[in-house]
Scaffold this motif. Structure first.
Motif, short mmCIF file in Angstrom:
data_model
loop_
_atom_site.label_atom_id
_atom_site.label_comp_id
_atom_site.label_asym_id
_atom_site.label_seq_id
_atom_site.Cartn_x
_atom_site.Cartn_y
_atom_site.Cartn_z
N ALA A 241 -4.26 7.89 -6.05
CA ALA A 241 -2.88 8.40 -6.05
C ALA A 241 -1.94 7.38 -5.41
O ALA A 241 -0.83 7.15 -5.90
N MET A 242 -2.39 6.76 -4.33
CA MET A 242 -1.58 5.74 -3.68
C MET A 242 -1.48 4.49 -4.55
O MET A 242 -0.39 3.91 -4.69
N ALA A 243 -2.58 4.10 -5.14
CA ALA A 243 -2.61 2.87 -5.93
C ALA A 243 -1.71 2.96 -7.15
O ALA A 243 -1.24 1.94 -7.66
N GLU A 244 -1.46 4.18 -7.64
CA GLU A 244 -0.64 4.34 -8.85
C GLU A 244 0.85 4.20 -8.58
O GLU A 244 1.63 4.05 -9.52
N LEU A 245 1.26 4.25 -7.32
CA LEU A 245 2.66 4.00 -7.01
C LEU A 245 2.92 2.50 -7.09
O LEU A 245 2.04 1.69 -6.78
N PRO A 246 4.12 2.09 -7.52
CA PRO A 246 4.40 0.66 -7.72
C PRO A 246 4.21 -0.17 -6.46
O PRO A 246 4.46 0.29 -5.35
N THR A 247 3.81 -1.43 -6.66
CA THR A 247 3.63 -2.34 -5.52
C THR A 247 4.93 -2.50 -4.74
O THR A 247 4.92 -2.59 -3.51
N GLU A 248 6.06 -2.54 -5.45
CA GLU A 248 7.35 -2.68 -4.75
C GLU A 248 7.59 -1.51 -3.80
O GLU A 248 8.13 -1.68 -2.71
N PHE A 249 7.20 -0.33 -4.21
CA PHE A 249 7.32 0.85 -3.35
C PHE A 249 6.55 0.62 -2.06
O PHE A 249 7.05 0.86 -0.96
N HIS A 250 5.33 0.13 -2.19
CA HIS A 250 4.50 -0.09 -1.01
C HIS A 250 4.99 -1.26 -0.17
O HIS A 250 4.86 -1.25 1.06
N MET A 251 5.55 -2.28 -0.81
CA MET A 251 6.09 -3.39 -0.04
C MET A 251 7.29 -2.93 0.79
O MET A 251 7.46 -3.34 1.94
N LYS A 252 8.13 -2.09 0.20
CA LYS A 252 9.24 -1.54 0.97
C LYS A 252 8.71 -0.75 2.15
O LYS A 252 9.24 -0.81 3.26
N SER A 253 7.66 0.02 1.91
CA SER A 253 7.06 0.80 2.98
C SER A 253 6.63 -0.09 4.13
O SER A 253 6.90 0.19 5.30
N LEU A 254 5.95 -1.16 3.81
CA LEU A 254 5.43 -2.06 4.83
C LEU A 254 6.56 -2.72 5.61
O LEU A 254 6.54 -2.75 6.85
N ILE A 255 7.55 -3.24 4.91
CA ILE A 255 8.64 -3.95 5.57
C ILE A 255 9.49 -2.99 6.41
O ILE A 255 9.93 -3.31 7.51
N GLU A 256 9.71 -1.79 5.89
CA GLU A 256 10.47 -0.80 6.65
C GLU A 256 9.73 -0.39 7.92
O GLU A 256 10.34 -0.16 8.97
N THR A 257 8.41 -0.30 7.82
CA THR A 257 7.62 0.05 8.99
C THR A 257 7.75 -1.02 10.06
O THR A 257 7.92 -0.73 11.25
N LEU A 258 7.70 -2.28 9.64
CA LEU A 258 7.86 -3.37 10.59
C LEU A 258 9.24 -3.34 11.23
O LEU A 258 9.40 -3.60 12.43
N ALA A 259 10.26 -2.98 10.43
CA ALA A 259 11.63 -2.93 10.96
C ALA A 259 11.81 -1.80 11.96
O ALA A 259 12.55 -1.92 12.93
N LEU A 260 11.11 -0.69 11.74
CA LEU A 260 11.23 0.45 12.65
C LEU A 260 10.58 0.18 14.00
O LEU A 260 11.03 0.69 15.03
#
Length: 359
Positions: A241-260
């Protein structure tokens, strides 16, 4: 906020929300668990401080912006079945069963089940959780290694190629604090890495010391009592289910987490307080307040909600039905899967069960 992904730029209108949705709804400790098993993260290398330092975002909001706080409460109260984490499931001719909305954390406040909930667990014939594979972490990790495409890039891509130098440095430091060398996870998919930097250090510390998260504890206690434990999904299905979401979605997740940064501690603390008070319907409204403008990215959230929540709700309800038909079941699934028109509670009602909240 604009971020760089490789040679591309991507505009983010709502910092933090993408990752926060995932933290709220997905088994983030599942990914952390896999990394711990795969790379032998030990208590000595993980964060030493097992105390959590987060503040309740809503408590501060109530004082600083009463009107916005009132709007969050109003939105939360409008969510169907948004109040309560423990529910009774009934149907004529069979013994009652029980449904607990769980929180996938090791927090001792969450692990300490209320007396009535514990009594229902102890008296049940069958225990149902999202995935019974969490009972054996090493076996689960080994099985998932047979499907590397779910957790890793298999085309030569590395996380370094997708991040700017500054974000790469922040990621390296975030992982270092959790005892994981960046080189060890460089080919991991972004959401796997996000799961580690998103969790408070206290969660990682407790996990490294062997403390089980709630779902694991429920299942382990059941096995120790000789009860049957059944899962509604496989770990591979959850990861798919996670893998089916676009890579860009997950990259935003990662970068936003670092920013928080450390604000993630506040988010998790607030979610925990809402969980303990049973105010599950306020979770998503609360997460919106983390953004400076309070807006959310509708397209991102729609994709997330459909694949990570709604689709899985349907699977859980369908697979639970024949087990519940035997009666005297204690079922625990993530609390965010319970509320809403498409939540597990409403889906069980459509199957002919009466589902009522238990105070």
């Amino acid at each position: 906020m604009t971020i760089s992904i490789g040679h591309r730029s991507l505009r983010i209108t709502s910092p933090g929300n993408v990752m926060l949705w995932l933290v709220a709804a997905f088994h983030m400790l599942l990914a952390a668990m896999l990394l711990a098993v795969l790379f032998s993260v030990s208590p000595a290398t993980a964060a030493d401080d097992a105390s959590c330092t987060g503040r309740n975002i809503l408590t501060d909001l109530k004082e600083s912006d009463p009107a916005r706080y009132a709007a969050v409460v109003k939105e939360g109260e409008a969510v169907p079945n948004g109040k309560g984490i423990f529910w009774k499931i009934e149907k004529a001719g069979i013994k009652p069963s029980w449904l607990l909305g769980s929180m996938h954390v090791t927090d001792p406040r969450v692990l300490d089940l209320p007396p009535r909930t514990q009594a229902a667990h102890d008296a049940a014939d069958t225990i149902v959780i999202e995935s019974d594979e969490i009972l054996d972490e090493k076996k689960a990790a080994t099985a998932l290694l047979m499907k590397p495409e779910l957790t890793m890039f298999t085309d030569g891509t590395t996380i370094e190629k997708l991040l700017s130098p500054d974000d790469y440095a922040r990621l390296e430091e975030g992982l270092k604090q959790r005892g994981i060398p960046l080189a060890a996870v460089s080919r991991m998919r972004p959401w796997m890495i996000s799961s580690v930097v998103a969790l408070p250090g206290c969660e990682m510390a407790r996990k490294a010391k062997g403390v089980q998260f709630l779902d694991q504890k429920i299942a382990t206690d059941a096995v120790a009592s000789g009860k049957q434990v059944k899962g509604l999904e496989t770990l591979a299905e959850q990861l798919q289910a996670m893998a089916e979401l676009p890579t860009e979605f997950h990259m935003k997740s990662l970068i936003e987490t670092l920013a928080l940064g450390s604000k993630m501690n506040d988010v998790v603390e607030t979610m925990t307080d809402l969980y303990l008070s049973g105010d599950i319907g306020m979770t998503i409204p609360m997460l919106k307040t983390v953004s400076p403008d309070g807006a959310d990215e509708d397209s991102d959230y729609a994709a997330f909600e459909q694949r990570i929540i709604i689709d899985r709700n349907k699977i859980m309800a369908e697979r639970a039905a024949p087990i519940l038909a035997n009666g005297n079941v204690f079922m625990a699934v993530g609390a965010l899967h319970l509320p809403g028109e498409g939540g597990v509670i409403e889906l069980l009602r459509k199957q002919g069960f009466t589902v009522t909240a238990v105070n």
